[in-house]
Design a protein around this motif. Structure first.
Motif, PDB file in Angstrom:
ATOM      1  N   SER A  83       0.827  -1.210   0.000  1.00  0.00           N
ATOM      2  CA  SER A  83       0.000   0.000   0.000  1.00  0.00           C
ATOM      3  C   SER A  83       0.860   1.259   0.000  1.00  0.00           C
ATOM      4  O   SER A  83       0.560   2.231  -0.705  1.00  0.00           O
ATOM      5  N   ARG A  84       1.958   1.243   0.755  1.00  0.00           N
ATOM      6  CA  ARG A  84       2.833   2.426   0.784  1.00  0.00           C
ATOM      7  C   ARG A  84       3.539   2.630  -0.556  1.00  0.00           C
ATOM      8  O   ARG A  84       3.693   3.763  -1.017  1.00  0.00           O
ATOM      9  N   GLU A  85       3.954   1.528  -1.172  1.00  0.00           N
ATOM     10  CA  GLU A  85       4.632   1.653  -2.472  1.00  0.00           C
ATOM     11  C   GLU A  85       3.681   2.159  -3.549  1.00  0.00           C
ATOM     12  O   GLU A  85       4.042   3.010  -4.371  1.00  0.00           O
ATOM     13  N   ILE A  86       2.459   1.636  -3.541  1.00  0.00           N
ATOM     14  CA  ILE A  86       1.478   2.059  -4.548  1.00  0.00           C
ATOM     15  C   ILE A  86       1.140   3.538  -4.378  1.00  0.00           C
ATOM     16  O   ILE A  86       1.127   4.310  -5.345  1.00  0.00           O
ATOM     17  N   LEU A  87       0.863   3.948  -3.149  1.00  0.00           N
ATOM     18  CA  LEU A  87       0.501   5.344  -2.909  1.00  0.00           C
ATOM     19  C   LEU A  87       1.696   6.277  -3.081  1.00  0.00           C
ATOM     20  O   LEU A  87       1.543   7.403  -3.552  1.00  0.00           O
ATOM     21  N   GLY A  88       2.868   5.809  -2.700  1.00  0.00           N
ATOM     22  CA  GLY A  88       4.033   6.678  -2.698  1.00  0.00           C
ATOM     23  C   GLY A  88       4.660   6.896  -4.051  1.00  0.00           C
ATOM     24  O   GLY A  88       5.049   8.018  -4.387  1.00  0.00           O
ATOM     25  N   GLN A  89       4.772   5.809  -4.861  1.00  0.00           N
ATOM     26  CA  GLN A  89       5.451   5.967  -6.142  1.00  0.00           C
ATOM     27  C   GLN A  89       4.737   5.299  -7.313  1.00  0.00           C
ATOM     28  O   GLN A  89       5.256   5.269  -8.422  1.00  0.00           O
ATOM     29  N   GLY A  90       3.548   4.780  -7.076  1.00  0.00           N
ATOM     30  CA  GLY A  90       2.748   4.239  -8.173  1.00  0.00           C
ATOM     31  C   GLY A  90       3.273   2.953  -8.773  1.00  0.00           C
ATOM     32  O   GLY A  90       2.950   2.637  -9.917  1.00  0.00           O
TER      33      GLY A  90
ATOM     34  N   ASN B  35       7.278  11.664  -5.862  1.00  0.00           N
ATOM     35  CA  ASN B  35       6.779  10.658  -4.921  1.00  0.00           C
ATOM     36  C   ASN B  35       5.966  11.304  -3.798  1.00  0.00           C
ATOM     37  O   ASN B  35       6.250  12.420  -3.358  1.00  0.00           O
ATOM     38  N   PHE B  36       4.955  10.570  -3.353  1.00  0.00           N
ATOM     39  CA  PHE B  36       4.119  11.015  -2.234  1.00  0.00           C
ATOM     40  C   PHE B  36       4.885  10.692  -0.948  1.00  0.00           C
ATOM     41  O   PHE B  36       4.844   9.582  -0.431  1.00  0.00           O
ATOM     42  N   LEU B  37       5.600  11.681  -0.425  1.00  0.00           N
ATOM     43  CA  LEU B  37       6.542  11.452   0.664  1.00  0.00           C
ATOM     44  C   LEU B  37       5.871  10.961   1.945  1.00  0.00           C
ATOM     45  O   LEU B  37       6.471  10.205   2.705  1.00  0.00           O
ATOM     46  N   LEU B  38       4.644  11.387   2.220  1.00  0.00           N
ATOM     47  CA  LEU B  38       3.972  10.956   3.436  1.00  0.00           C
ATOM     48  C   LEU B  38       3.835   9.437   3.473  1.00  0.00           C
ATOM     49  O   LEU B  38       4.009   8.813   4.526  1.00  0.00           O
ATOM     50  N   ALA B  39       3.545   8.849   2.318  1.00  0.00           N
ATOM     51  CA  ALA B  39       3.414   7.391   2.264  1.00  0.00           C
ATOM     52  C   ALA B  39       4.759   6.700   2.360  1.00  0.00           C
ATOM     53  O   ALA B  39       4.856   5.587   2.892  1.00  0.00           O
ATOM     54  N   MET B  40       5.809   7.324   1.866  1.00  0.00           N
ATOM     55  CA  MET B  40       7.119   6.694   1.820  1.00  0.00           C
ATOM     56  C   MET B  40       7.877   6.808   3.142  1.00  0.00           C
ATOM     57  O   MET B  40       8.744   5.977   3.434  1.00  0.00           O
ATOM     58  N   LEU B  41       7.544   7.803   3.966  1.00  0.00           N
ATOM     59  CA  LEU B  41       8.273   8.033   5.211  1.00  0.00           C
ATOM     60  C   LEU B  41       7.565   7.341   6.380  1.00  0.00           C
ATOM     61  O   LEU B  41       6.392   6.976   6.280  1.00  0.00           O
ATOM     62  N   PRO B  42       8.256   7.153   7.508  1.00  0.00           N
ATOM     63  CA  PRO B  42       7.665   6.459   8.662  1.00  0.00           C
ATOM     64  C   PRO B  42       6.309   6.984   9.135  1.00  0.00           C
ATOM     65  O   PRO B  42       5.474   6.179   9.556  1.00  0.00           O
ATOM     66  N   PRO B  43       6.021   8.304   9.097  1.00  0.00           N
ATOM     67  CA  PRO B  43       4.673   8.732   9.499  1.00  0.00           C
ATOM     68  C   PRO B  43       3.570   8.072   8.664  1.00  0.00           C
ATOM     69  O   PRO B  43       2.499   7.759   9.192  1.00  0.00           O
TER      70      PRO B  43
END
Length: 236
Positions: free
Chosen positions: A152-159, A186-194
């Motif tokens: 989910s984080r990969e999809i939201l963060g970098q497609g 990239n959607f940084l919120l999804a890629m970072l720990p938060p």
């Protein structure tokens, strides 16, 4: 025979759902939140943790009668540390890119409370086969949480999905990367720990909702039966 199958079924349900290490026990959250930016990293860490869980449960079950209770925890930690070192060396040798990507969180598996907890609570009190199965199911439950969160984080963060699969499976797996959509930034919120904290919150909320629905369904027939009996008694 049925009792044995029920025991293994209970172990499976505990590991995958009712006592899932990531969603219920909330153990191992540090690596879970740090390395799940991609599905590949999540699978790598999950498989490594599963291997250590199975190995530690098996070894603890084998030596439980020979270890005095006063020193059992240090002995268990030594077993886990030795297994983590073996897994780390294997990943270093055969998946060096993944080894670099996981970084410090690979040797930190030693401090994962899931592993020492299962060694103390289950493997030291049960047979070899049950301990191995418990390690597999607990590891699988942890792996599934990692995989869902990482995907989910990969999809939201970098497609993408399976970005860097060659790090885990070899050069041939580079073609497994799926580009779902093109992103300029990239959607940084999804890629970072938060973003991982938010994702874990949604997963835990989803599990709580499902558990509540299951509990409501199981209590409804009992309530209906009680009301029916009360009405019959009143009419009588």
């Amino acid at each position: 025979m049925n009792s044995v199958l029920n025991e293994y079924k209970t172990i499976a349900i505990q590991g995958l759902w009712k006592n899932n290490p990531g969603l219920v026990q909330l153990l191992g959250l540090c690596p879970l939140l740090a390395v799940t930016a991609t599905l590949t990293n999540a699978l790598g860490l999950g498989l490594a943790t599963m291997a250590v869980l199975i190995g530690s449960n098996v070894l603890v079950s084998l030596v439980k009668f020979y270890v005095p209770r006063e020193i059992r925890i240090p002995v268990f930690v030594m077993i886990i540390a030795a297994l983590v070192t073996c897994v780390q060396l294997l990943i270093n040798a055969y998946a060096y890119g993944l080894y670099l990507s996981l970084g410090i969180f690979l040797p930190l598996i030693v401090t994962n409370c899931v592993i020492i907890g299962r060694a103390e609570a289950f493997a030291s009190r049960n047979s070899l086969l049950k301990s191995a199965f418990d390690g597999f199911m607990m590891g699988l439950g942890f792996l599934l949480v990692l995989a869902v969160l990482g995907a989910s984080r990969e999809i939201l963060g970098q497609g993408t999905l399976f970005e860097g699969a060659d790090l885990l499976l070899g050069d041939w797996a580079a073609s497994l990367t799926i580009h779902l959509w093109q992103v300029d930034t990239n959607f940084l919120l999804a890629m970072l720990p938060p973003g991982a904290f938010i994702g874990m919150g949604f997963l835990i909320a989803f599990k709580n909702i499902v558990d509540k629905q299951i509990a409501d369904r199981s209590t409804t027939p009992a309530v209906t039966e009680t009301v029916t009996r009360a009405r019959i008694t009143k009419v009588s």
